[in-house]
Each structure stands twice: as structure tokens, then as C-alpha cells.
Scaffold this motif. Structure first.
Motif, mmCIF file in Angstrom:
data_model
loop_
_atom_site.group_PDB
_atom_site.id
_atom_site.type_symbol
_atom_site.label_atom_id
_atom_site.label_comp_id
_atom_site.label_asym_id
_atom_site.label_seq_id
_atom_site.Cartn_x
_atom_site.Cartn_y
_atom_site.Cartn_z
ATOM 1 N N ILE A 54 -33.909 18.073 6.543
ATOM 2 C CA ILE A 54 -34.959 17.079 6.739
ATOM 3 C C ILE A 54 -34.522 15.724 5.964
ATOM 4 O O ILE A 54 -34.506 14.503 6.741
ATOM 5 N N GLU A 55 -34.101 15.639 4.819
ATOM 6 C CA GLU A 55 -33.772 14.266 3.993
ATOM 7 C C GLU A 55 -32.599 13.734 4.781
ATOM 8 O O GLU A 55 -32.835 12.456 4.485
ATOM 9 N N GLN A 56 -31.667 14.269 5.002
ATOM 10 C CA GLN A 56 -30.499 13.904 5.640
ATOM 11 C C GLN A 56 -30.677 13.177 6.842
ATOM 12 O O GLN A 56 -30.549 11.996 6.995
ATOM 13 N N LYS B 246 -32.293 9.476 11.783
ATOM 14 C CA LYS B 246 -32.108 10.332 12.961
ATOM 15 C C LYS B 246 -33.443 11.385 13.297
ATOM 16 O O LYS B 246 -34.148 11.588 12.092
ATOM 17 N N ILE B 247 -33.382 12.114 14.164
ATOM 18 C CA ILE B 247 -34.432 12.808 14.558
ATOM 19 C C ILE B 247 -34.289 14.295 14.520
ATOM 20 O O ILE B 247 -33.409 15.014 14.685
ATOM 21 N N LYS C 258 -31.296 1.761 11.318
ATOM 22 C CA LYS C 258 -30.879 2.928 12.034
ATOM 23 C C LYS C 258 -32.291 3.514 12.649
ATOM 24 O O LYS C 258 -32.031 3.853 13.768
ATOM 25 N N ARG C 259 -33.207 3.647 12.079
ATOM 26 C CA ARG C 259 -34.545 3.815 12.663
ATOM 27 C C ARG C 259 -34.944 3.263 13.984
ATOM 28 O O ARG C 259 -35.459 3.785 15.010
ATOM 29 N N ILE C 260 -34.707 1.824 13.794
ATOM 30 C CA ILE C 260 -35.010 0.879 15.200
ATOM 31 C C ILE C 260 -34.063 1.189 16.119
ATOM 32 O O ILE C 260 -34.268 1.371 17.303
ATOM 33 N N GLN C 261 -32.892 1.517 15.669
ATOM 34 C CA GLN C 261 -31.640 1.846 16.908
ATOM 35 C C GLN C 261 -32.122 3.114 17.444
ATOM 36 O O GLN C 261 -32.169 3.437 18.914
ATOM 37 N N THR C 262 -32.412 4.090 16.708
ATOM 38 C CA THR C 262 -32.886 5.434 17.295
ATOM 39 C C THR C 262 -34.181 5.247 17.951
ATOM 40 O O THR C 262 -34.409 5.927 19.283
ATOM 41 N N TYR C 263 -35.133 4.535 17.660
ATOM 42 C CA TYR C 263 -36.279 4.470 18.432
ATOM 43 C C TYR C 263 -35.978 3.573 19.784
ATOM 44 O O TYR C 263 -36.323 4.138 20.696
ATOM 45 N N ASN C 264 -35.135 2.583 19.704
ATOM 46 C CA ASN C 264 -34.621 1.872 21.136
ATOM 47 C C ASN C 264 -33.841 2.844 21.975
ATOM 48 O O ASN C 264 -33.985 3.028 23.313
#
Ligand code: UDP
Ligand code: MG
Length: 210
Positions: A59-61, A67-68, A163-169
Motif C-alpha cells: 500500500i505504501e509503495q 498508483k492504485i 503522479k496522482r493527477i496523472q493517474t486520475y486523468n
């Protein structure tokens, strides 16, 4: 028949990092007696069990990389939380499903057990989201580089946020578009202040009979 009547009702709450999902969910839970289940918070709680959790490191990684986490883990935590909220029939599921794996896993395991009501989508410009997350991360005086005392979140720093925004998009937006195509999305303009956003949210829940 009776199992249909007793089915729990679920509202999925989606939107970019920093769009205000958690803040608004707390207010909804207060006003409409929904139980707020944040997928991210459940994962953070599982992670903080440290060596007692076989999933903590994974989860931490994932969180650090924006990443999800695989749906088996997230969905188990959600189902367990729903079961342990005995007597509760209304659930806000905050920050899930955020990719196809999440949606498929949920459908396999949960879709027959609950009635999904609608998707509450907090629509917010990327720049506003970034600003809010960094403010949250810096609160309490820690730097943006690593651990963030303010939010207690190691992912509210600029590098992880990108990275979170990229994953979101790339991964979450297609899921929102899918629900939109199915006529299941109620869209909220998440750019104004907390009270103005909640006015729209309140209207939405009232109009849906809650
Ligand atoms: N996360 C995940 N699956 C989920 C929810 C969250 O893998 O269903 C992970 C993911 O790495 C995400 C992080 O937890 O970037 C933080 O999610 P949260 O929803 O708490 O952040 P928010 O979007 O509310 O800022
Ligand atoms: Mg959140």
C-alpha cells in the motif's frame, strides 16, 4: 424480495485529488446520516498496522507512486467496513472506484449486494486541486518533500501529487465518463468555497429523496 428492500444504498464520490471529496463527505454524513467510507483512509489505516498487515508495504509503495492498489485489497476493506457498520444502510464510498480494475472487482463482488444510487462527481480544475493538496500537505510546518505533518499524508507533496493527477486523468476520468454515459453522474462544481459547494451537494441529495 426482502433482501432487495434491505440492500444498502451506496453513493460513489469521485473527483481529483484535493477536489474536496473528504471534506464534503463529512458534511453529507452529518446532514443526511450517510456513513462515510474513504477508500484512501481505509488503506492508510491498513498500512499503519505496520508488520501486522501483509499489505502495508505494498500500500505504501502504491500511494507514494500515486498508483492504485489492487481491488482485492481495497474492496475487502470496504466490504468489511460496511459489514461492521451494523444497521447502517446508507454509505458514501469516497475515492473509489478509480480505475477499471476497481470497477470490475467491485461489480464481481459487491454490485449484487448493494444498490448504487449515483456517482457524486466533484469537478475541479487541476490548478485548484494542486493548490489545495499542497496547502494541506504543508499545514503544520513540514516540508513538501516527504512526511507531511499537516495532513499526515506522505503523498501530499508535489512529486507524488503530479503522479496522482496523472493517474486520475488516465485511469479515473474514463470511469467517470463511463458512469456519465450511463446517466449515473451528478456533477458538482467544486471550485467555490466549502459552503457554496455544500449548497449544491445538499440540493442534489434532497432532489434524490434523501
Ligand atoms: N488509493 C487506492 N485505491 C483507492 C483509494 C485510494 O489505491 O480506492 C490510494 C492511491 O494511491 C491514492 C491514495 O490512496 O493516490 C490517496 O487516495 P485518497 O482518496 O485518500 O486521496 P484524495 O484523492 O482524496 O486526495
Ligand atoms: Mg480524500
Amino acid at each position: 424480495m426482502s433482501s432487495f428492500v434491505n440492500k444498502a444504498k451506496v453513493v460513489f464520490v469521485l473527483g481529483g485529488p484535493g477536489a474536496g471529496k473528504g471534506t464534503q463527505c463529512a458534511k453529507i454524513a452529518d446532514r443526511f446520516r450517510f456513513t462515510h467510507l474513504s477508500a484512501g483512509e481505509l488503506l492508510r489505516a491498513e498500512r499503519s498496522r505496520g508488520p501486522y498487515s501483509q499489505y502495508g508495504t505494498m500500500i505504501e509503495q502504491h500511494m507514494r507512486e500515486g498508483k492504485i492498489v489492487p481491488v482485492e485489497v481495497t474492496c475487502s476493506l470496504l466490504e468489511r467496513a460496511m459489514k461492521s457498520s451494523s444497521g447502517q444502510r446508507l454509505f458514501l464510498i469516497d475515492g473509489f472506484p478509480r480505475n477499471q480494475d476497481n470497477l470490475d472487482g467491485w461489480n464481481r463482488r459487491m454490485s449484487a449486494k448493494v444498490d448504487m444510487q449515483f456517482v457524486l462527481f466533484f469537478d475541479c480544475h487541476e490548478d485548484v486541486c494542486v493548490h489545495r493538496c499542497l496547502k494541506r500537505g504543508h499545514n503544520g510546518g513540514s516540508g513538501g518533500g516527504g512526511g507531511c505533518i499537516g495532513s499526515g499524508r506522505s503523498d501530499d507533496n508535489l512529486a507524488t501529487l503530479r503522479k496522482r493527477i496523472q493517474t486520475y486523468n488516465e485511469n479515473s476520468m474514463p470511469i467517470i465518463k463511463y458512469f456519465e454515459g450511463a446517466g449515473q453522474v451528478k456533477k458538482i462544481d467544486a471550485a467555490p468555497n466549502v459552503e457554496q459547494v455544500f449548497t449544491q451537494v445538499e440540493r442534489t441529495f434532497l432532489a434524490s429523496g434523501f
